[in-house]
Every structure is written in structure tokens, then in C-alpha cells.
Design a protein around this motif. Sequence first.
Motif, PDB file in Angstrom:
ATOM      1  N   HIS A  46       0.741  -0.509   6.385  1.00  0.00           N
ATOM      2  CA  HIS A  46       0.402  -1.568   5.450  1.00  0.00           C
ATOM      3  C   HIS A  46       1.673  -2.122   4.809  1.00  0.00           C
ATOM      4  O   HIS A  46       2.580  -1.368   4.460  1.00  0.00           O
ATOM      5  CB  HIS A  46      -0.549  -1.043   4.379  1.00  0.00           C
ATOM      6  CG  HIS A  46      -1.897  -0.686   4.921  1.00  0.00           C
ATOM      7  ND1 HIS A  46      -3.027  -0.583   4.145  1.00  0.00           N
ATOM      8  CD2 HIS A  46      -2.311  -0.412   6.184  1.00  0.00           C
ATOM      9  CE1 HIS A  46      -4.067  -0.260   4.893  1.00  0.00           C
ATOM     10  NE2 HIS A  46      -3.648  -0.149   6.138  1.00  0.00           N
ATOM     11  N   PRO A  47       1.753  -3.441   4.637  1.00  0.00           N
ATOM     12  CA  PRO A  47       2.958  -4.046   4.054  1.00  0.00           C
ATOM     13  C   PRO A  47       3.024  -3.798   2.545  1.00  0.00           C
ATOM     14  O   PRO A  47       2.062  -3.333   1.935  1.00  0.00           O
ATOM     15  CB  PRO A  47       2.779  -5.531   4.362  1.00  0.00           C
ATOM     16  CG  PRO A  47       1.294  -5.714   4.382  1.00  0.00           C
ATOM     17  CD  PRO A  47       0.736  -4.447   4.974  1.00  0.00           C
ATOM     18  N   ASP A  48       4.166  -4.157   1.954  1.00  0.00           N
ATOM     19  CA  ASP A  48       4.298  -4.039   0.497  1.00  0.00           C
ATOM     20  C   ASP A  48       3.448  -5.084  -0.210  1.00  0.00           C
ATOM     21  O   ASP A  48       2.838  -4.804  -1.238  1.00  0.00           O
ATOM     22  CB  ASP A  48       5.766  -4.226   0.081  1.00  0.00           C
ATOM     23  CG  ASP A  48       6.670  -3.157   0.670  1.00  0.00           C
ATOM     24  OD1 ASP A  48       6.294  -1.972   0.611  1.00  0.00           O
ATOM     25  OD2 ASP A  48       7.739  -3.504   1.206  1.00  0.00           O
ATOM     26  N   LEU A  49       3.398  -6.292   0.364  1.00  0.00           N
ATOM     27  CA  LEU A  49       2.742  -7.410  -0.316  1.00  0.00           C
ATOM     28  C   LEU A  49       1.993  -8.273   0.689  1.00  0.00           C
ATOM     29  O   LEU A  49       2.490  -8.537   1.785  1.00  0.00           O
ATOM     30  CB  LEU A  49       3.803  -8.259  -1.040  1.00  0.00           C
ATOM     31  CG  LEU A  49       3.330  -9.523  -1.769  1.00  0.00           C
ATOM     32  CD1 LEU A  49       2.359  -9.180  -2.892  1.00  0.00           C
ATOM     33  CD2 LEU A  49       4.536 -10.289  -2.320  1.00  0.00           C
ATOM     34  N   ILE A  50       0.785  -8.717   0.293  1.00  0.00           N
ATOM     35  CA  ILE A  50      -0.031  -9.599   1.136  1.00  0.00           C
ATOM     36  C   ILE A  50      -0.288 -10.902   0.383  1.00  0.00           C
ATOM     37  O   ILE A  50      -0.692 -10.891  -0.785  1.00  0.00           O
ATOM     38  CB  ILE A  50      -1.392  -8.960   1.472  1.00  0.00           C
ATOM     39  CG1 ILE A  50      -1.222  -7.608   2.166  1.00  0.00           C
ATOM     40  CG2 ILE A  50      -2.224  -9.901   2.353  1.00  0.00           C
ATOM     41  CD1 ILE A  50      -2.521  -6.823   2.274  1.00  0.00           C
ATOM     42  N   PHE A  51      -0.048 -12.036   1.059  1.00  0.00           N
ATOM     43  CA  PHE A  51      -0.522 -13.337   0.575  1.00  0.00           C
ATOM     44  C   PHE A  51      -1.838 -13.595   1.299  1.00  0.00           C
ATOM     45  O   PHE A  51      -1.861 -13.749   2.526  1.00  0.00           O
ATOM     46  CB  PHE A  51       0.495 -14.431   0.867  1.00  0.00           C
ATOM     47  CG  PHE A  51       1.703 -14.382  -0.034  1.00  0.00           C
ATOM     48  CD1 PHE A  51       1.711 -15.063  -1.242  1.00  0.00           C
ATOM     49  CD2 PHE A  51       2.814 -13.639   0.315  1.00  0.00           C
ATOM     50  CE1 PHE A  51       2.818 -15.017  -2.078  1.00  0.00           C
ATOM     51  CE2 PHE A  51       3.927 -13.576  -0.515  1.00  0.00           C
ATOM     52  CZ  PHE A  51       3.924 -14.270  -1.722  1.00  0.00           C
ATOM     53  N   LEU A  52      -2.920 -13.655   0.551  1.00  0.00           N
ATOM     54  CA  LEU A  52      -4.258 -13.612   1.146  1.00  0.00           C
ATOM     55  C   LEU A  52      -5.089 -14.830   0.755  1.00  0.00           C
ATOM     56  O   LEU A  52      -5.377 -15.046  -0.430  1.00  0.00           O
ATOM     57  CB  LEU A  52      -4.965 -12.328   0.690  1.00  0.00           C
ATOM     58  CG  LEU A  52      -6.358 -12.056   1.245  1.00  0.00           C
ATOM     59  CD1 LEU A  52      -6.322 -11.868   2.753  1.00  0.00           C
ATOM     60  CD2 LEU A  52      -6.952 -10.818   0.582  1.00  0.00           C
ATOM     61  N   ASP A  53      -5.461 -15.622   1.748  1.00  0.00           N
ATOM     62  CA  ASP A  53      -6.378 -16.741   1.512  1.00  0.00           C
ATOM     63  C   ASP A  53      -7.762 -16.169   1.239  1.00  0.00           C
ATOM     64  O   ASP A  53      -8.174 -15.175   1.861  1.00  0.00           O
ATOM     65  CB  ASP A  53      -6.399 -17.648   2.749  1.00  0.00           C
ATOM     66  CG  ASP A  53      -7.145 -18.945   2.501  1.00  0.00           C
ATOM     67  OD1 ASP A  53      -7.476 -19.228   1.335  1.00  0.00           O
ATOM     68  OD2 ASP A  53      -7.389 -19.676   3.476  1.00  0.00           O
ATOM     69  N   SER A  67     -13.841  -3.055   4.954  1.00  0.00           N
ATOM     70  CA  SER A  67     -13.680  -2.283   6.190  1.00  0.00           C
ATOM     71  C   SER A  67     -12.458  -1.376   6.169  1.00  0.00           C
ATOM     72  O   SER A  67     -12.446  -0.327   6.813  1.00  0.00           O
ATOM     73  CB  SER A  67     -13.562  -3.234   7.391  1.00  0.00           C
ATOM     74  OG  SER A  67     -14.718  -4.029   7.520  1.00  0.00           O
ATOM     75  N   ILE A  68     -11.416  -1.784   5.451  1.00  0.00           N
ATOM     76  CA  ILE A  68     -10.148  -1.054   5.431  1.00  0.00           C
ATOM     77  C   ILE A  68      -9.704  -0.865   3.989  1.00  0.00           C
ATOM     78  O   ILE A  68      -9.784  -1.787   3.182  1.00  0.00           O
ATOM     79  CB  ILE A  68      -9.035  -1.850   6.173  1.00  0.00           C
ATOM     80  CG1 ILE A  68      -9.428  -2.123   7.628  1.00  0.00           C
ATOM     81  CG2 ILE A  68      -7.695  -1.119   6.108  1.00  0.00           C
ATOM     82  CD1 ILE A  68      -9.313  -0.940   8.556  1.00  0.00           C
ATOM     83  N   GLU A  69      -9.229   0.334   3.656  1.00  0.00           N
ATOM     84  CA  GLU A  69      -8.659   0.557   2.322  1.00  0.00           C
ATOM     85  C   GLU A  69      -7.220   0.053   2.334  1.00  0.00           C
ATOM     86  O   GLU A  69      -6.321   0.695   2.861  1.00  0.00           O
ATOM     87  CB  GLU A  69      -8.699   2.031   1.937  1.00  0.00           C
ATOM     88  CG  GLU A  69      -8.206   2.275   0.522  1.00  0.00           C
ATOM     89  CD  GLU A  69      -8.260   3.741   0.112  1.00  0.00           C
ATOM     90  OE1 GLU A  69      -7.710   4.084  -0.942  1.00  0.00           O
ATOM     91  OE2 GLU A  69      -8.853   4.538   0.860  1.00  0.00           O
ATOM     92  N   ILE A  70      -7.003  -1.105   1.766  1.00  0.00           N
ATOM     93  CA  ILE A  70      -5.696  -1.740   1.782  1.00  0.00           C
ATOM     94  C   ILE A  70      -4.803  -1.124   0.706  1.00  0.00           C
ATOM     95  O   ILE A  70      -5.187  -1.036  -0.461  1.00  0.00           O
ATOM     96  CB  ILE A  70      -5.816  -3.261   1.544  1.00  0.00           C
ATOM     97  CG1 ILE A  70      -6.781  -3.891   2.550  1.00  0.00           C
ATOM     98  CG2 ILE A  70      -4.445  -3.928   1.607  1.00  0.00           C
ATOM     99  CD1 ILE A  70      -6.330  -3.783   3.989  1.00  0.00           C
ATOM    100  N   LYS A  71      -3.610  -0.714   1.112  1.00  0.00           N
ATOM    101  CA  LYS A  71      -2.675  -0.073   0.171  1.00  0.00           C
ATOM    102  C   LYS A  71      -1.479  -0.986  -0.071  1.00  0.00           C
ATOM    103  O   LYS A  71      -0.331  -0.570   0.008  1.00  0.00           O
ATOM    104  CB  LYS A  71      -2.235   1.277   0.735  1.00  0.00           C
ATOM    105  CG  LYS A  71      -3.402   2.234   0.958  1.00  0.00           C
ATOM    106  CD  LYS A  71      -2.970   3.513   1.642  1.00  0.00           C
ATOM    107  CE  LYS A  71      -4.157   4.436   1.878  1.00  0.00           C
ATOM    108  NZ  LYS A  71      -3.781   5.666   2.608  1.00  0.00           N
ATOM    109  N   SER A  72      -1.754  -2.225  -0.380  1.00  0.00           N
ATOM    110  CA  SER A  72      -0.708  -3.224  -0.594  1.00  0.00           C
ATOM    111  C   SER A  72      -1.021  -4.016  -1.856  1.00  0.00           C
ATOM    112  O   SER A  72      -2.178  -4.144  -2.256  1.00  0.00           O
ATOM    113  CB  SER A  72      -0.638  -4.199   0.594  1.00  0.00           C
ATOM    114  OG  SER A  72      -0.548  -3.526   1.827  1.00  0.00           O
ATOM    115  N   ALA A  73       0.031  -4.555  -2.467  1.00  0.00           N
ATOM    116  CA  ALA A  73      -0.182  -5.520  -3.548  1.00  0.00           C
ATOM    117  C   ALA A  73      -0.684  -6.829  -2.937  1.00  0.00           C
ATOM    118  O   ALA A  73      -0.383  -7.139  -1.778  1.00  0.00           O
ATOM    119  CB  ALA A  73       1.121  -5.747  -4.302  1.00  0.00           C
TER     120      ALA A  73
END
Length: 251
Positions: A46-53, A67-73
Motif C-alpha cells: 500500500h502506498p503512503d498516500l492515495i488521491f481518490l476520486d 473489500s480491502i483494508e487500506i493502510k494509506s492516507a
Amino acid sequence: MTVLIIEDEKPSARYLQRMLKGLGIVVNTMLHSVETAIAWFAAHPHPDLIFLDIQLSDGLSFEIFESIEIKSAVIFTTAYDAYALQAFKLNSIDYLLKPIDEADLVVALDKYKARVAVQPPVTLDVNAVKKLLVIPDLPKYKKRFSVKIGQHLKLVSIAAIECIYSENKGAYIHTTEGRSYLIDGSLEQLQEDLDPEVFFRINRKFYVNIHAIKDMLNYTNSRLQIKLNSYKSQDIIVARERVKDFKKWLG
């Protein structure tokens, strides 16, 4: 810092990627749907940071977190301020309204850096966000056109269209690349398909994209002349009876 962009409109994703590159942040991966994002997270760190629409082509981005436990900001991006955006302040680093302004992007990144300096990212509480949100039934505006080039079909994103015009009993889209393509239907039939915040019908022959307007000039008989970034085939004049509504739309 590793950064991921999840955005269904590829021109918008590339635009954000270029802005981040200008700030010294390299984005190597861009995803465009819920389905591809879920598959990617299952196979990659998982990346450090996600830009998410918020709204992707195949559903709301919240489905990824289910579906996925995201471990990113997360920094949310959206074109719809009708969402209860304050909810994202409580559960993410920030949100950015499209079209994204570079100054706002810098502020959001500074918030991210300040927060991770004192504590690691917290897993996004999707259920808490959903309880705070009132998601309206948004109109289903057209996202792309399919155009025929010889024996081939080409998809043209709405974001890549400067204007739509009629000529010789046909309707055409003109793109940011300086190309025009014949499309099916008429300008009248497009009325319900085009986002009125992005496109305005300035006269009986033209719709213009607000993001493509380069200049506006006073013209004869209280009209306005519009200059676009690349379209130069014919003068684009706002009809006198539409000038008042056009100015209101601009602003």
C-alpha cells in the motif's frame, strides 16, 4: 513518499500527476476503476498516500475500502461539492474540488506531511463517512464520446473536448489536441447528456467547455466573442439573448 492516483477520467489523472511532478512527487501508478483498484491492492504494497476520486466509472470508491483494508492516507478528489465534504475532513487528510488548483494541492500535501510527522495514517472508517454523507442521485452526464476514424473507433473523454458544434447538418466535437470528429446525433439531443456546469450552449451552433475558454471579447450588438485554446475554424459568438445567462454561468 509513494503516491497512488485513483481517478476514472484519464486526462484528470494525468493533470494531477503533472502537478505532483512539478512539486517533486513522482506518481508511477494510476488506476481508473473500483475493480482494478481492488485487484491492485491485493497484489501490491500500500502506498503512503492515495488521491481518490469519489465516483469512479464502475461505482463509488468506498467499495474499495469494503473489500480491502487500506493502510494509506487519503486525499479525496471530487467535482461534486453537493457531497457533505466536511465528512472527509474527519476521516482523511483533506479533499480537493475539481478542477484541482495547485495552491489547494500544496495545502493538502502540507496537511499530510504535518499529520504523518506526529502519527501514522489511521484506517479510513468507511461506515462513519457514509453516516455523515447524504449522497444525492446525481444526473448521469456523458463522460465520453465514441467516434469513428476509418474502420476504427476512438474514445474521447469529455475533459478533452473544447467545444461541440454543428456544421453541414452534422455535429462535431473539437478536442484539446486540435482535432474535430463527427458524432452521432444533434446539438439538441445533447442537451440532457452534457453537464451544465461544464458546457454552455452559446448559440444555436456551439456548446463551449468552460475549461477551454482562453479569452472573451466584447463584440458588436452587445454580444461576446469567445476564444478557445485550439479551435480557430470559425468565430464563436455568444448570441445576444444568451449573454446574460452566459455571464451568470461563468460566475
